[in-house]
Design a protein around this motif. Structure first.
Motif, PDB file in Angstrom:
ATOM      1  N   ARG A   9      42.609  44.051  32.320  1.00 10.20           N
ATOM      2  CA  ARG A   9      41.143  44.077  32.291  1.00 10.20           C
ATOM      3  C   ARG A   9      40.567  43.012  33.214  1.00 10.20           C
ATOM      4  NH1 ARG A   9      37.369  43.022  26.971  1.00 10.20           N
ATOM      5  NH2 ARG A   9      35.451  42.737  28.138  1.00 10.20           N
ATOM      6  N   GLN A  10      41.086  41.799  33.129  1.00  6.97           N
ATOM      7  CA  GLN A  10      40.593  40.703  33.956  1.00  6.97           C
ATOM      8  C   GLN A  10      40.909  40.946  35.424  1.00  6.97           C
ATOM      9  OE1 GLN A  10      38.589  38.188  32.791  1.00  6.97           O
ATOM     10  NE2 GLN A  10      38.249  37.866  34.967  1.00  6.97           N
ATOM     11  N   GLN A  11      42.054  41.530  35.708  1.00  5.45           N
ATOM     12  CA  GLN A  11      42.408  41.841  37.091  1.00  5.45           C
ATOM     13  C   GLN A  11      41.413  42.838  37.689  1.00  5.45           C
ATOM     14  OE1 GLN A  11      46.495  43.105  36.940  1.00  5.45           O
ATOM     15  NE2 GLN A  11      47.249  41.034  36.560  1.00  5.45           N
ATOM     16  N   ILE A  12      41.025  43.839  36.903  1.00 10.92           N
ATOM     17  CA  ILE A  12      40.037  44.820  37.371  1.00 10.92           C
ATOM     18  C   ILE A  12      38.690  44.140  37.591  1.00 10.92           C
ATOM     19  CG2 ILE A  12      38.692  46.866  36.702  1.00 10.92           C
ATOM     20  CD1 ILE A  12      41.512  47.524  37.629  1.00 10.92           C
ATOM     21  N   ILE A  13      38.277  43.286  36.674  1.00 13.52           N
ATOM     22  CA  ILE A  13      37.009  42.563  36.824  1.00 13.52           C
ATOM     23  C   ILE A  13      37.036  41.735  38.105  1.00 13.52           C
ATOM     24  CG2 ILE A  13      35.580  40.711  35.852  1.00 13.52           C
ATOM     25  CD1 ILE A  13      36.321  41.881  33.055  1.00 13.52           C
ATOM     26  N   ASN A  14      38.138  41.049  38.352  1.00 14.33           N
ATOM     27  CA  ASN A  14      38.264  40.247  39.577  1.00 14.33           C
ATOM     28  C   ASN A  14      38.196  41.114  40.830  1.00 14.33           C
ATOM     29  OD1 ASN A  14      38.520  37.941  38.024  1.00 14.33           O
ATOM     30  ND2 ASN A  14      40.746  37.897  38.142  1.00 14.33           N
ATOM     31  N   LEU A  15      38.847  42.275  40.801  1.00 12.36           N
ATOM     32  CA  LEU A  15      38.795  43.185  41.940  1.00 12.36           C
ATOM     33  C   LEU A  15      37.382  43.713  42.158  1.00 12.36           C
ATOM     34  CD1 LEU A  15      42.101  45.222  41.494  1.00 12.36           C
ATOM     35  CD2 LEU A  15      41.542  43.644  43.353  1.00 12.36           C
ATOM     36  N   LEU A  16      36.704  44.079  41.074  1.00 12.65           N
ATOM     37  CA  LEU A  16      35.337  44.595  41.190  1.00 12.65           C
ATOM     38  C   LEU A  16      34.412  43.578  41.844  1.00 12.65           C
ATOM     39  CD1 LEU A  16      34.895  46.441  37.778  1.00 12.65           C
ATOM     40  CD2 LEU A  16      34.989  47.488  40.058  1.00 12.65           C
ATOM     41  N   GLN A  17      34.628  42.307  41.544  1.00 13.21           N
ATOM     42  CA  GLN A  17      33.794  41.258  42.128  1.00 13.21           C
ATOM     43  C   GLN A  17      34.009  41.127  43.632  1.00 13.21           C
ATOM     44  OE1 GLN A  17      34.892  37.924  39.664  1.00 13.21           O
ATOM     45  NE2 GLN A  17      33.255  38.333  38.207  1.00 13.21           N
ATOM     46  N   GLN A  18      35.147  41.590  44.123  1.00 10.74           N
ATOM     47  CA  GLN A  18      35.463  41.481  45.545  1.00 10.74           C
ATOM     48  C   GLN A  18      35.030  42.698  46.346  1.00 10.74           C
ATOM     49  OE1 GLN A  18      39.577  40.113  46.256  1.00 10.74           O
ATOM     50  NE2 GLN A  18      39.630  39.674  44.064  1.00 10.74           N
ATOM     51  N   LEU A  19      34.735  43.798  45.659  1.00  8.36           N
ATOM     52  CA  LEU A  19      34.376  45.034  46.361  1.00  8.36           C
ATOM     53  C   LEU A  19      32.992  44.922  46.976  1.00  8.36           C
ATOM     54  CD1 LEU A  19      35.534  47.786  43.833  1.00  8.36           C
ATOM     55  CD2 LEU A  19      36.719  46.992  45.876  1.00  8.36           C
ATOM     56  N   LYS A  20      32.895  45.342  48.234  1.00  8.80           N
ATOM     57  CA  LYS A  20      31.606  45.361  48.927  1.00  8.80           C
ATOM     58  C   LYS A  20      31.719  46.267  50.141  1.00  8.80           C
ATOM     59  CE  LYS A  20      30.197  41.205  50.158  1.00  8.80           C
ATOM     60  NZ  LYS A  20      29.480  39.954  50.391  1.00  8.80           N
ATOM     61  N   ILE A  21      30.672  47.060  50.368  1.00  7.85           N
ATOM     62  CA  ILE A  21      30.575  47.843  51.598  1.00  7.85           C
ATOM     63  C   ILE A  21      29.098  47.905  51.966  1.00  7.85           C
ATOM     64  CG2 ILE A  21      30.472  50.064  50.405  1.00  7.85           C
ATOM     65  CD1 ILE A  21      32.025  51.287  52.745  1.00  7.85           C
ATOM     66  N   SER A  22      28.806  47.772  53.229  1.00  8.51           N
ATOM     67  CA  SER A  22      27.412  47.799  53.664  1.00  8.51           C
ATOM     68  C   SER A  22      26.872  49.230  53.577  1.00  8.51           C
ATOM     69  CB  SER A  22      27.286  47.288  55.098  1.00  8.51           C
ATOM     70  OG  SER A  22      27.800  48.251  55.993  1.00  8.51           O
ATOM     71  N   PRO A  23      25.569  49.361  53.372  1.00 13.90           N
ATOM     72  CA  PRO A  23      24.972  50.701  53.340  1.00 13.90           C
ATOM     73  C   PRO A  23      25.244  51.491  54.616  1.00 13.90           C
ATOM     74  CG  PRO A  23      23.432  49.116  52.452  1.00 13.90           C
ATOM     75  CD  PRO A  23      24.581  48.334  53.030  1.00 13.90           C
TER      76      PRO A  23
END
Length: 95
Positions: A9-23
């Motif tokens: 669960r924490q690993q997924i939360i950490n990954l989600l915080q790193q996800l980004k893509i410009s519009p």
């Protein structure tokens, strides 16, 4: 309630915080326009036009919107596998 920092669960939360893509990158990848982007992000067409605008009118999308677009990108990239999961999730919420 504390969670082990190495839990899945924490690993997924950490990954989600790193996800980004410009519009603009997201729209290019999926051949979308400002209206499509507005629908996905739940914002006005005017807002997405500024995100995609030229140099004088361009505004950067907030980090939360860039994260939302990254999650949408993952979902679209894996649509065949994810669609049944999304349907099951929706069905559970409506029953």
């Amino acid at each position: 309630m504390s969670h082990d920092h190495s839990s899945p669960r924490q690993q997924i939360i950490n990954l989600l915080q790193q996800l980004k893509i410009s519009p603009s990158e997201f729209c290019f990848r999926w051949n979308l326009d400002a209206a499509d982007l507005a629908q996905i992000c739940g914002v006005s067409r005017s807002t997405t036009s500024h995100w995609l605008g030229g140099i004088t009118s361009r505004r950067e999308a907030g980090e939360s919107y860039q994260r939302l677009l990254a999650i949408a990108d993952v979902i679209l990239e894996n649509a065949a596998e994810v669609e049944p999961l999304l349907q099951r999730w929706l069905n559970q919420r409506h029953n």
